[in-house]
Design a protein around this motif. Sequence first.
Motif, mmCIF file in Angstrom:
data_model
loop_
_atom_site.group_PDB
_atom_site.id
_atom_site.type_symbol
_atom_site.label_atom_id
_atom_site.label_comp_id
_atom_site.label_asym_id
_atom_site.label_seq_id
_atom_site.Cartn_x
_atom_site.Cartn_y
_atom_site.Cartn_z
ATOM 1 N N GLN A 168 -4.785 -11.294 -7.152
ATOM 2 C CA GLN A 168 -5.738 -11.950 -6.255
ATOM 3 C C GLN A 168 -6.521 -10.990 -5.370
ATOM 4 O O GLN A 168 -7.565 -11.351 -4.859
ATOM 5 C CB GLN A 168 -5.016 -12.959 -5.375
ATOM 6 N N GLY A 169 -5.988 -9.814 -5.121
ATOM 7 C CA GLY A 169 -6.673 -8.874 -4.242
ATOM 8 C C GLY A 169 -6.272 -9.064 -2.793
ATOM 9 O O GLY A 169 -5.689 -10.073 -2.419
ATOM 10 N N PRO A 170 -6.591 -8.094 -1.950
ATOM 11 C CA PRO A 170 -6.157 -8.137 -0.556
ATOM 12 C C PRO A 170 -6.950 -9.094 0.327
ATOM 13 O O PRO A 170 -6.525 -9.409 1.430
ATOM 14 C CB PRO A 170 -6.354 -6.695 -0.085
ATOM 15 N N LEU A 171 -8.086 -9.549 -0.142
ATOM 16 C CA LEU A 171 -8.931 -10.403 0.687
ATOM 17 C C LEU A 171 -8.759 -11.880 0.374
ATOM 18 O O LEU A 171 -9.580 -12.695 0.773
ATOM 19 C CB LEU A 171 -10.396 -9.985 0.530
ATOM 20 N N SER A 172 -7.681 -12.229 -0.302
ATOM 21 C CA SER A 172 -7.410 -13.629 -0.620
ATOM 22 C C SER A 172 -6.447 -14.215 0.410
ATOM 23 O O SER A 172 -5.969 -13.536 1.310
ATOM 24 C CB SER A 172 -6.815 -13.735 -2.020
ATOM 25 N N GLY A 229 -3.266 -12.501 -0.122
ATOM 26 C CA GLY A 229 -3.412 -11.051 -0.141
ATOM 27 C C GLY A 229 -3.061 -10.384 1.174
ATOM 28 O O GLY A 229 -2.400 -9.348 1.197
ATOM 29 N N LEU A 230 -3.484 -10.979 2.272
ATOM 30 C CA LEU A 230 -3.200 -10.390 3.576
ATOM 31 C C LEU A 230 -1.702 -10.370 3.874
ATOM 32 O O LEU A 230 -1.182 -9.333 4.293
ATOM 33 C CB LEU A 230 -3.974 -11.111 4.682
ATOM 34 N N PRO A 231 -0.961 -11.459 3.653
ATOM 35 C CA PRO A 231 0.500 -11.362 3.846
ATOM 36 C C PRO A 231 1.158 -10.354 2.907
ATOM 37 O O PRO A 231 2.147 -9.724 3.280
ATOM 38 C CB PRO A 231 0.999 -12.783 3.550
ATOM 39 N N ALA A 232 0.613 -10.176 1.720
ATOM 40 C CA ALA A 232 1.168 -9.181 0.796
ATOM 41 C C ALA A 232 0.972 -7.771 1.345
ATOM 42 O O ALA A 232 1.885 -6.939 1.277
ATOM 43 C CB ALA A 232 0.507 -9.326 -0.572
ATOM 44 N N VAL A 233 -0.194 -7.493 1.888
ATOM 45 C CA VAL A 233 -0.453 -6.182 2.492
ATOM 46 C C VAL A 233 0.457 -5.983 3.696
ATOM 47 O O VAL A 233 1.037 -4.901 3.886
ATOM 48 C CB VAL A 233 -1.936 -6.038 2.897
ATOM 49 N N ILE A 234 0.626 -7.001 4.512
ATOM 50 C CA ILE A 234 1.487 -6.911 5.688
ATOM 51 C C ILE A 234 2.930 -6.645 5.282
ATOM 52 O O ILE A 234 3.626 -5.839 5.908
ATOM 53 C CB ILE A 234 1.356 -8.184 6.550
ATOM 54 N N ALA A 235 3.397 -7.291 4.221
ATOM 55 C CA ALA A 235 4.765 -7.074 3.752
ATOM 56 C C ALA A 235 4.976 -5.628 3.318
ATOM 57 O O ALA A 235 5.996 -5.008 3.643
ATOM 58 C CB ALA A 235 5.080 -8.020 2.594
ATOM 59 N N ALA A 236 4.017 -5.069 2.597
ATOM 60 C CA ALA A 236 4.134 -3.675 2.159
ATOM 61 C C ALA A 236 4.102 -2.725 3.352
ATOM 62 O O ALA A 236 4.862 -1.751 3.403
ATOM 63 C CB ALA A 236 3.015 -3.339 1.175
ATOM 64 N N VAL A 237 3.248 -2.999 4.319
ATOM 65 C CA VAL A 237 3.153 -2.149 5.503
ATOM 66 C C VAL A 237 4.433 -2.235 6.334
ATOM 67 O O VAL A 237 4.925 -1.219 6.832
ATOM 68 C CB VAL A 237 1.911 -2.516 6.341
#
Length: 95
Positions: A60-64, A67-75
């Motif tokens: 889906q990409g980070p802007l979906s 996507g934002l919760p996925a980026v936050i989880a990795a961070v």
Amino acid sequence: MATFDGLVNLVVVYATLALAVWAFVDALIRPAAGFVAAGKLTKPAWMAITGIATLVLLWQGPLSFLGLPAVIAAVVYLVDVRPAVRGLSRGNTSW
């Protein structure tokens, strides 16, 4: 011809995907006992979280919406869990 917005979007997509893959691979190579000793979630839990985050960013990409919760989880893994587990896995090994 590529636009500036398109190039920025492409960089963001690949950078966040690389971040999530890094978090997943790092969780994969850390010993399971280190997660428990650091007082964090277990290794399988972090492997699942970072693995799902990688798949979400891939599809889906980070802007979906997801996507934002996925980026936050990795961070969160890289900033909070990784240093705690890494510090414990070194131990007191002097040559």
